[in-house]
Design an enzyme around this catalytic site. Structure first.
Site, PDB file in Angstrom:
ATOM      1  N   HIS A 186      -6.004  69.748  45.308  1.00 26.83           N
ATOM      2  CA  HIS A 186      -5.128  68.558  45.305  1.00 26.83           C
ATOM      3  C   HIS A 186      -3.991  68.714  46.308  1.00 26.83           C
ATOM      4  O   HIS A 186      -2.843  68.339  46.045  1.00 26.83           O
ATOM      5  CB  HIS A 186      -4.573  68.300  43.900  1.00 26.83           C
ATOM      6  CG  HIS A 186      -4.251  66.853  43.641  1.00 26.83           C
ATOM      7  ND1 HIS A 186      -5.192  65.949  43.247  1.00 26.83           N
ATOM      8  CD2 HIS A 186      -3.087  66.150  43.732  1.00 26.83           C
ATOM      9  CE1 HIS A 186      -4.638  64.761  43.100  1.00 26.83           C
ATOM     10  NE2 HIS A 186      -3.362  64.854  43.397  1.00 26.83           N
ATOM     11  N   ARG A 208      -0.646  70.388  45.252  1.00 25.79           N
ATOM     12  CA  ARG A 208       0.383  69.612  44.563  1.00 25.79           C
ATOM     13  C   ARG A 208       0.340  69.720  43.030  1.00 25.79           C
ATOM     14  O   ARG A 208       1.108  69.059  42.350  1.00 25.79           O
ATOM     15  CB  ARG A 208       0.266  68.146  44.971  1.00 25.79           C
ATOM     16  CG  ARG A 208       0.602  67.920  46.432  1.00 25.79           C
ATOM     17  CD  ARG A 208       0.290  66.513  46.886  1.00 25.79           C
ATOM     18  NE  ARG A 208       1.046  65.497  46.173  1.00 25.79           N
ATOM     19  CZ  ARG A 208       2.328  65.209  46.389  1.00 25.79           C
ATOM     20  NH1 ARG A 208       3.020  65.904  47.284  1.00 25.79           N
ATOM     21  NH2 ARG A 208       2.925  64.257  45.716  1.00 25.79           N
ATOM     22  N   ASP A 239     -11.574  69.437  51.118  1.00 24.98           N
ATOM     23  CA  ASP A 239     -10.349  68.996  51.776  1.00 24.98           C
ATOM     24  C   ASP A 239      -9.371  70.154  51.799  1.00 24.98           C
ATOM     25  O   ASP A 239      -9.685  71.259  51.373  1.00 24.98           O
ATOM     26  CB  ASP A 239      -9.766  67.746  51.095  1.00 24.98           C
ATOM     27  CG  ASP A 239      -9.205  68.018  49.701  1.00 24.98           C
ATOM     28  OD1 ASP A 239      -9.073  69.190  49.298  1.00 24.98           O
ATOM     29  OD2 ASP A 239      -8.883  67.042  48.997  1.00 24.98           O
ATOM     30  N   GLY A 240      -8.169  69.912  52.326  1.00 27.32           N
ATOM     31  CA  GLY A 240      -7.139  70.940  52.307  1.00 27.32           C
ATOM     32  C   GLY A 240      -6.841  71.528  53.672  1.00 27.32           C
ATOM     33  O   GLY A 240      -7.583  72.395  54.157  1.00 27.32           O
ATOM     34  N   ILE A 270      -7.010  70.270  56.695  1.00 27.75           N
ATOM     35  CA  ILE A 270      -7.811  69.840  57.837  1.00 27.75           C
ATOM     36  C   ILE A 270      -6.986  68.869  58.677  1.00 27.75           C
ATOM     37  O   ILE A 270      -6.552  67.835  58.186  1.00 27.75           O
ATOM     38  CB  ILE A 270      -9.121  69.179  57.359  1.00 27.75           C
ATOM     39  CG1 ILE A 270      -9.927  70.178  56.517  1.00 27.75           C
ATOM     40  CG2 ILE A 270      -9.947  68.677  58.539  1.00 27.75           C
ATOM     41  CD1 ILE A 270     -10.997  69.536  55.667  1.00 27.75           C
ATOM     42  N   ARG A 271      -6.773  69.220  59.924  1.00 25.22           N
ATOM     43  CA  ARG A 271      -5.915  68.431  60.796  1.00 25.22           C
ATOM     44  C   ARG A 271      -6.625  67.976  62.070  1.00 25.22           C
ATOM     45  O   ARG A 271      -6.300  66.926  62.613  1.00 25.22           O
ATOM     46  CB  ARG A 271      -4.671  69.252  61.195  1.00 25.22           C
ATOM     47  CG  ARG A 271      -3.860  69.783  60.011  1.00 25.22           C
ATOM     48  CD  ARG A 271      -3.119  68.667  59.321  1.00 25.22           C
ATOM     49  NE  ARG A 271      -2.280  69.149  58.229  1.00 25.22           N
ATOM     50  CZ  ARG A 271      -2.596  69.110  56.944  1.00 25.22           C
ATOM     51  NH1 ARG A 271      -3.775  68.603  56.566  1.00 25.22           N
ATOM     52  NH2 ARG A 271      -1.772  69.557  56.011  1.00 25.22           N
ATOM     53  N   GLY A 306      -6.299  64.127  54.164  1.00 24.55           N
ATOM     54  CA  GLY A 306      -5.261  63.404  53.438  1.00 24.55           C
ATOM     55  C   GLY A 306      -4.016  63.092  54.237  1.00 24.55           C
ATOM     56  O   GLY A 306      -3.847  61.993  54.760  1.00 24.55           O
ATOM     57  N   ARG A 307      -3.111  64.038  54.346  1.00 24.96           N
ATOM     58  CA  ARG A 307      -1.789  63.763  54.907  1.00 24.96           C
ATOM     59  C   ARG A 307      -1.822  63.159  56.320  1.00 24.96           C
ATOM     60  O   ARG A 307      -1.051  62.238  56.594  1.00 24.96           O
ATOM     61  CB  ARG A 307      -0.939  65.043  54.868  1.00 24.96           C
ATOM     62  CG  ARG A 307      -0.505  65.429  53.439  1.00 24.96           C
ATOM     63  CD  ARG A 307       0.271  66.748  53.445  1.00 24.96           C
ATOM     64  NE  ARG A 307       0.748  67.127  52.118  1.00 24.96           N
ATOM     65  CZ  ARG A 307       0.065  67.894  51.262  1.00 24.96           C
ATOM     66  NH1 ARG A 307      -1.140  68.344  51.588  1.00 24.96           N
ATOM     67  NH2 ARG A 307       0.575  68.199  50.086  1.00 24.96           N
TER      68      ARG A 307
END
Length: 338
Positions: A237, A240, A268-269, A271-272, A291-292
């Site tokens: 998550h 978080r 996920d986690g 990954i940019r 995500g972000r």
């Protein structure tokens, strides 16, 4: 992308600094906000785990124009990438854009880029309502994620999600420890196998697929397959909910070893970039969620911002595939990793 990030930094002031390197150091403990829980160790572990892998550069081959496309969960995608389910613009991102505009930007921007946008859930109702509306407006092209609510709320939201025309449903069971929801008097809880099976059977009776997000161990990956889930997301998550977990890239290989061929494995986690996507695929994932960076793109540029981010990501992935000798997604394996 620089203009999009600059705009997002202005819009998200006090909630996200839109750092040059999004590694969770500046925002540790900022939940609500975009940071990781507590010390931020889990958020940082995601980045550190990915950084620990290096890529083998190979140029003596004919993979000059790699094919990044893939079929995944019934979707034909331009690349094996989905936007992770994130909501709560007002208390996590500063409220510079509305929840409706944010959800619409993610789902529509993903559709323009040939990938899939997932939508979030939470409190207040505008979070899931905005997501469901965005999916419906895109002809059902999107994946609604519903939190592991206690009581009748879960079934009610499943039915509402069904009305969007979607063909895949998700549950982010990793949200079971979210402090923000409990503080709002809306507790979520872990789901035992028997209860999960009933939920999945219902979704399957609608001729739809089910994703379980929040699997971090091989035994739970196998359990997810046993109860009928079509896919899992290896996820903490975004760091978080529980401090001091390993990074997702650390646990992914063992999950793949135990669950490969039994269930679709997403991750996920941290990954940019396209190189990060390549690393996760080389470690055995069938696809990734991001995500972000998508949130920053949505706040900073709405639909076009999201589409531009994925256009950039696909170019990076294609370039990394050329430089590692991968002609298509199926040819990516551990030989890519040093």
């Amino acid at each position: 992308m620089k203009e999009i990030k600059d705009k997002a930094r202005e819009m998200m002031k006090g909630f996200c600094r839109v750092c040059k390197v999004c590694d969770g150091r500046a925002c540790a403990g900022e939940v609500p906000g975009m940071g990781g829980l507590g010390t931020g160790a889990s958020f940082k572990a995601n980045l550190e785990a990915l950084e620990g892998y290096r890529l083998n550069m190979r140029l003596l081959h004919d993979a000059a124009e790699p094919d990044t496309s893939v079929s995944l969960l019934g979707y034909d995608l331009s690349m094996p990438v989905l936007a992770a389910p994130i909501g709560g613009v007002s208390f996590n991102m500063g409220g510079g854009v509305s929840e409706e505009d944010y959800a619409g930007a993610v789902v529509t921007g993903c559709a323009k880029a040939g990938v899939i946008g997932c939508t979030g859930d939470g409190v207040p109702p505008v979070i899931h309502e905005s997501g469901f509306s965005a999916i419906a407006e895109n002809g059902g092209r999107g994946i609604p994620f519903i939190k592991p609510w206690e009581g009748a709320e879960l079934d009610e939201k499943l039915e509402k999600a069904r009305a969007t025309g979607c063909t895949v449903f998700g549950m982010d069971v990793d949200a079971a420890g979210l402090i923000t929801l409990r503080q709002m008097g809306r507790p979520v809880a872990p789901k035992p196998a028997a209860e999960l099976k009933k939920i999945i059977d219902k979704v399957h009776s609608w001729d739809a697929k089910f994703i379980l997000k929040g699997v971090m161990t091989p035994d739970e990956a196998e359990l997810a397959a046993e109860v009928g889930a079509d896919a899992i997301v290896v996820s903490n998550h975004g760091g978080r909910v529980l401090d001091h977990t390993p990074g997702t890239a650390e646990v992914l290989p063992e999950v793949v070893e135990h669950a490969h061929g039994k269930i679709v494995i997403l991750v996920d986690g941290g990954i940019r970039t396209g190189a990060d996507v390549l690393k996760m695929l080389a470690l055995g994932a069938n696809g990734v969620l991001i995500g972000r960076p998508v949130s920053v793109a949505a706040v900073g540029g709405l639909t076009e911002g999201v589409a531009k981010y994925f256009e950039t990501l696909r170019a990076q992935l294609s370039g990394a595939m050329v430089l590692t000798g991968c002609k298509d997604i199926a040819s990516i394996d551990t030989n890519v990793l040093f």
